[in-house]
Design a protein around this motif. Sequence first.
Motif, mmCIF file in Angstrom:
data_model
loop_
_atom_site.group_PDB
_atom_site.id
_atom_site.type_symbol
_atom_site.label_atom_id
_atom_site.label_comp_id
_atom_site.label_asym_id
_atom_site.label_seq_id
_atom_site.Cartn_x
_atom_site.Cartn_y
_atom_site.Cartn_z
ATOM 1 N N ALA A 1 2.345 -0.775 -15.976
ATOM 2 C CA ALA A 1 3.447 0.165 -15.796
ATOM 3 C C ALA A 1 3.915 0.707 -17.145
ATOM 4 O O ALA A 1 4.157 1.917 -17.278
ATOM 5 N N SER A 2 4.017 -0.154 -18.137
ATOM 6 C CA SER A 2 4.437 0.282 -19.470
ATOM 7 C C SER A 2 3.451 1.296 -20.037
ATOM 8 O O SER A 2 3.855 2.298 -20.639
ATOM 9 N N ARG A 3 2.168 1.037 -19.842
ATOM 10 C CA ARG A 3 1.138 1.959 -20.335
ATOM 11 C C ARG A 3 1.249 3.313 -19.657
ATOM 12 O O ARG A 3 1.209 4.360 -20.307
ATOM 13 N N LYS A 4 1.435 3.306 -18.325
ATOM 14 C CA LYS A 4 1.537 4.561 -17.582
ATOM 15 C C LYS A 4 2.767 5.356 -18.012
ATOM 16 O O LYS A 4 2.690 6.565 -18.242
ATOM 17 N N THR B 1 0.841 -1.200 0.000
ATOM 18 C CA THR B 1 0.000 0.000 0.000
ATOM 19 C C THR B 1 0.873 1.245 0.000
ATOM 20 O O THR B 1 0.623 2.196 -0.752
ATOM 21 N N ALA B 2 1.914 1.246 0.817
ATOM 22 C CA ALA B 2 2.825 2.389 0.878
ATOM 23 C C ALA B 2 3.548 2.568 -0.453
ATOM 24 O O ALA B 2 3.703 3.696 -0.945
ATOM 25 N N ARG B 3 3.963 1.471 -1.044
ATOM 26 C CA ARG B 3 4.693 1.540 -2.311
ATOM 27 C C ARG B 3 3.785 2.062 -3.423
ATOM 28 O O ARG B 3 4.198 2.900 -4.225
ATOM 29 N N ARG B 4 2.536 1.579 -3.456
ATOM 30 C CA ARG B 4 1.576 2.036 -4.471
ATOM 31 C C ARG B 4 1.287 3.521 -4.301
ATOM 32 O O ARG B 4 1.197 4.275 -5.278
ATOM 33 N N SER B 5 1.170 3.955 -3.052
ATOM 34 C CA SER B 5 0.925 5.364 -2.762
ATOM 35 C C SER B 5 2.096 6.227 -3.229
ATOM 36 O O SER B 5 1.910 7.315 -3.784
ATOM 37 N N ARG B 6 3.312 5.738 -3.001
ATOM 38 C CA ARG B 6 4.511 6.464 -3.429
ATOM 39 C C ARG B 6 4.538 6.619 -4.952
ATOM 40 O O ARG B 6 4.859 7.690 -5.472
ATOM 41 N N ILE B 7 4.173 5.567 -5.670
ATOM 42 C CA ILE B 7 4.137 5.621 -7.135
ATOM 43 C C ILE B 7 3.114 6.651 -7.588
ATOM 44 O O ILE B 7 3.375 7.463 -8.478
ATOM 45 N N GLU C 1 10.559 4.704 -10.452
ATOM 46 C CA GLU C 1 9.664 4.352 -9.348
ATOM 47 C C GLU C 1 8.562 3.410 -9.845
ATOM 48 O O GLU C 1 8.221 2.432 -9.175
ATOM 49 N N ILE C 2 8.020 3.695 -11.021
ATOM 50 C CA ILE C 2 6.983 2.841 -11.609
ATOM 51 C C ILE C 2 7.564 1.465 -11.942
ATOM 52 O O ILE C 2 6.965 0.431 -11.638
ATOM 53 N N LYS C 3 8.749 1.461 -12.529
ATOM 54 C CA LYS C 3 9.374 0.182 -12.894
ATOM 55 C C LYS C 3 9.762 -0.620 -11.662
ATOM 56 O O LYS C 3 9.731 -1.848 -11.677
ATOM 57 N N ARG C 4 10.118 0.057 -10.589
ATOM 58 C CA ARG C 4 10.410 -0.633 -9.332
ATOM 59 C C ARG C 4 9.147 -1.313 -8.807
ATOM 60 O O ARG C 4 9.203 -2.395 -8.218
ATOM 61 N N GLY C 5 7.999 -0.655 -9.013
ATOM 62 C CA GLY C 5 6.733 -1.258 -8.613
ATOM 63 C C GLY C 5 6.480 -2.576 -9.323
ATOM 64 O O GLY C 5 5.921 -3.504 -8.740
ATOM 65 N N VAL C 6 6.918 -2.669 -10.577
ATOM 66 C CA VAL C 6 6.774 -3.919 -11.332
ATOM 67 C C VAL C 6 7.667 -4.993 -10.727
ATOM 68 O O VAL C 6 7.236 -6.119 -10.490
ATOM 69 N N VAL D 1 3.985 -4.944 -7.311
ATOM 70 C CA VAL D 1 2.860 -4.079 -6.955
ATOM 71 C C VAL D 1 2.039 -3.734 -8.189
ATOM 72 O O VAL D 1 0.822 -3.625 -8.124
ATOM 73 N N LEU D 2 2.717 -3.577 -9.324
ATOM 74 C CA LEU D 2 2.049 -3.256 -10.582
ATOM 75 C C LEU D 2 2.322 -4.350 -11.601
ATOM 76 O O LEU D 2 3.392 -4.973 -11.582
ATOM 77 N N HIS D 3 1.371 -4.552 -12.496
ATOM 78 C CA HIS D 3 1.584 -5.461 -13.611
ATOM 79 C C HIS D 3 2.491 -4.770 -14.630
ATOM 80 O O HIS D 3 2.464 -3.548 -14.762
ATOM 81 N N LYS D 4 3.271 -5.565 -15.319
ATOM 82 C CA LYS D 4 4.247 -5.031 -16.271
ATOM 83 C C LYS D 4 3.582 -4.170 -17.347
ATOM 84 O O LYS D 4 4.064 -3.080 -17.666
#
Length: 100
Positions: free
Chosen positions: A84-87, A34-40, A69-74, A78-81
């Motif tokens: 993240a690529s779309r974002k 949750t913290a990581r998603r919020s940071r992204i 940060e987005i790629k770290r989420g992958v 936390v995020l699907h690949k």
Amino acid sequence: MAAALRPEKVRKMANSPQSKKRVRRNDRRAEINTARRSRIRTFIKKVELALESGDQSAAADAFKAAEPEIKRGVSKGVLHKNTASRKVSRLARRVNALSA
């Protein structure tokens, strides 16, 4: 820990020691994720604010900070690949459109 913070969440009672451990681990991971998603989201909002203000250099700097940060989420799951690529792609397109 997180279950104590959210008493409205009703959970079935774990029976085996392994399932009790799993519940504890899941609560810890949910808090971290949750913290990581919020940071992204915060990094993405910084890019969007810079885009709205029309400041191209600030937008480019914010994007350079947000992309890893987005790629770290992958890599942390936390995020699907593809999400993240779309974002990243949409943000990059908007930042580049601002400079043109």
